[in-house]
Each structure stands twice: as structure tokens, then as C-alpha cells.
Write a protein that holds these residues in place. Sequence first.
Motif, PDB file in Angstrom:
ATOM      1  N   GLU A 202       0.824  -1.214   0.000  1.00 14.35           N
ATOM      2  CA  GLU A 202       0.000   0.000   0.000  1.00 14.35           C
ATOM      3  C   GLU A 202       0.859   1.266   0.000  1.00 14.35           C
TER       4      GLU A 202
ATOM      5  N   HIS B 235       1.185   4.031  -3.100  1.00 16.97           N
ATOM      6  CA  HIS B 235       0.962   5.454  -2.823  1.00 16.97           C
ATOM      7  C   HIS B 235       2.039   6.303  -3.483  1.00 16.97           C
TER       8      HIS B 235
ATOM      9  N   SER C 159      -1.048   4.596   9.075  1.00 19.53           N
ATOM     10  CA  SER C 159      -1.909   5.412   8.232  1.00 19.53           C
ATOM     11  C   SER C 159      -1.140   6.670   7.842  1.00 19.53           C
ATOM     12  N   PHE C 160      -1.445   7.184   6.659  1.00 21.48           N
ATOM     13  CA  PHE C 160      -0.831   8.429   6.217  1.00 21.48           C
ATOM     14  C   PHE C 160      -1.423   9.611   6.990  1.00 21.48           C
TER      15      PHE C 160
ATOM     16  N   ASP D 164      -3.154  12.047   6.191  1.00 21.03           N
ATOM     17  CA  ASP D 164      -4.531  12.392   5.842  1.00 21.03           C
ATOM     18  C   ASP D 164      -5.528  11.311   6.241  1.00 21.03           C
ATOM     19  N   GLY D 165      -5.046  10.264   6.926  1.00 24.73           N
ATOM     20  CA  GLY D 165      -5.903   9.179   7.369  1.00 24.73           C
ATOM     21  C   GLY D 165      -5.997   8.015   6.393  1.00 24.73           C
ATOM     22  N   LYS D 166      -5.406   8.153   5.222  1.00 24.30           N
ATOM     23  CA  LYS D 166      -5.423   7.089   4.228  1.00 24.30           C
ATOM     24  C   LYS D 166      -4.729   5.842   4.764  1.00 24.30           C
ATOM     25  N   TYR D 167      -5.299   4.691   4.437  1.00 25.67           N
ATOM     26  CA  TYR D 167      -4.761   3.405   4.886  1.00 25.67           C
ATOM     27  C   TYR D 167      -3.332   3.207   4.385  1.00 25.67           C
ATOM     28  N   GLY D 168      -2.445   2.829   5.293  1.00 27.48           N
ATOM     29  CA  GLY D 168      -1.041   2.643   4.944  1.00 27.48           C
ATOM     30  C   GLY D 168      -0.575   1.212   5.084  1.00 27.48           C
TER      31      GLY D 168
END
Length: 224
Positions: free
Chosen positions: A74, A78, A112-113, A115-119
Amino acid sequence: MKVTFYGHACLGIQIKDINILVDPFISGNEKASHIDIDTLKADYILVTHAHQDHTLDVEAIAKRTGAVIVSNYEIVVHYQNLGLNGHPMNHGGSWEFDFGKVKYVNAIHTSSFPDGKYGGQPGGFIIEGDKTIYIAGDTALTYDMRLIRKQFDLDLAVLPIGDNFTMGVDDAIQAARYVDCDKILGYHYDTFGYIEIDKPRAKAKFDSKLKKLYLLEIGESLDV
């Protein structure tokens, strides 16, 4: 193999003529203000997880150097979507790079990034170059660490010791036992209030268990 501490959880690793950065978080760390990220060499950037205090300078350094970003699927996707080079891995997998073999191993944390995006899932790395080192990443003490000593004869283990978000000193000592390594480089401590430690006391605790704890100044190096 030379390991340089750039503050928090950021490392530079030189294996012959190859330069590797791990979890570059420098420009946002006041304690590392004397480190200029534009001067750092990087052929590879290893990223243990997506939290900002491990990824803040990944994009800038990778754009300048053309470094290959090595991390979980992931995280690599990104950065590939930003036009950067990447090599995706996942837990239990190994790959033979031009500097040596890398295995992506378990870590217990979140990822998580900003911005809250799944990492993806967090991990650690075992690097087999001219020496063998274990970089635990942000993690709790886990029984999985006992498997490492069954497969690897470590020359150095890099363990978080700041407590609160990761292992503290006592758990790191147990982790050193689990991986069967007597030389420990401590990291992920003193960057901010939640993870400040008593460094003399930490060293004394490791000494009492016949383990050597290295706490490098930012910019200082250790020959492994």
C-alpha cells in the motif's frame, strides 16, 4: 556496514557503495535541524509504516535522488502514484537487492498516512549485507521476534525504546533476548515529550543484562 542516526527513527545505512535511508523524518524534527536533507544520498528508502514521523521526507528525497522506495504494498503504490520508484513487499517476503537480501517481518503498531489514508500493515526489516541487522520499526514486544534468531545471526538489532507508542526499555531488553543479539541501537526516543527517556538509566539496564545499548547523537555513525 555503517549505520548513521539521523534522529527519531531515521537511519542511514551504507553497504559498500550503496546508500539506504530508513524512515526519513528529518525536516520536521527540531532536534535534527542541523541535518540538510538535500545533501543525503539515497539509492533506496526503506519505510516501515506510513505515519508522518516516518515518511515526512520520503517524497522530497526520492524525487531528488531517484531512490527506490521499499515498503509494504500500500505504501509503495501510494508513492508510485506520485511518479516515484518503488518495490512492494509484504510480511514474510524476501528479495535479493544489489546490496543484499531484505526480509519484511512483523511489527505490532498502526499505519496510516497523515490524511488518514490506509497505509497497509506495519513491519520491520532484516537486512543481510556484509553484516546482518534487524530494524524493528515501531512495534510492541512480540513473541514473533523469537523466530528471527532461528533464521538469522544478527550483528545489530535496532529497537524502539521510547515507550508510550512502542516498546520501552524493559521490553526492548526482552526483545534483544528474543532475537539473541547483544548489540542494540536504540531509536524512537526523546523526539517529543511522550517518548523522553533517562538515557543513563536505559544504558545501565541493558548493561545489567549483558547487552550493549548504543544511543547515538544525531548525525553520529556506528560501524557494524
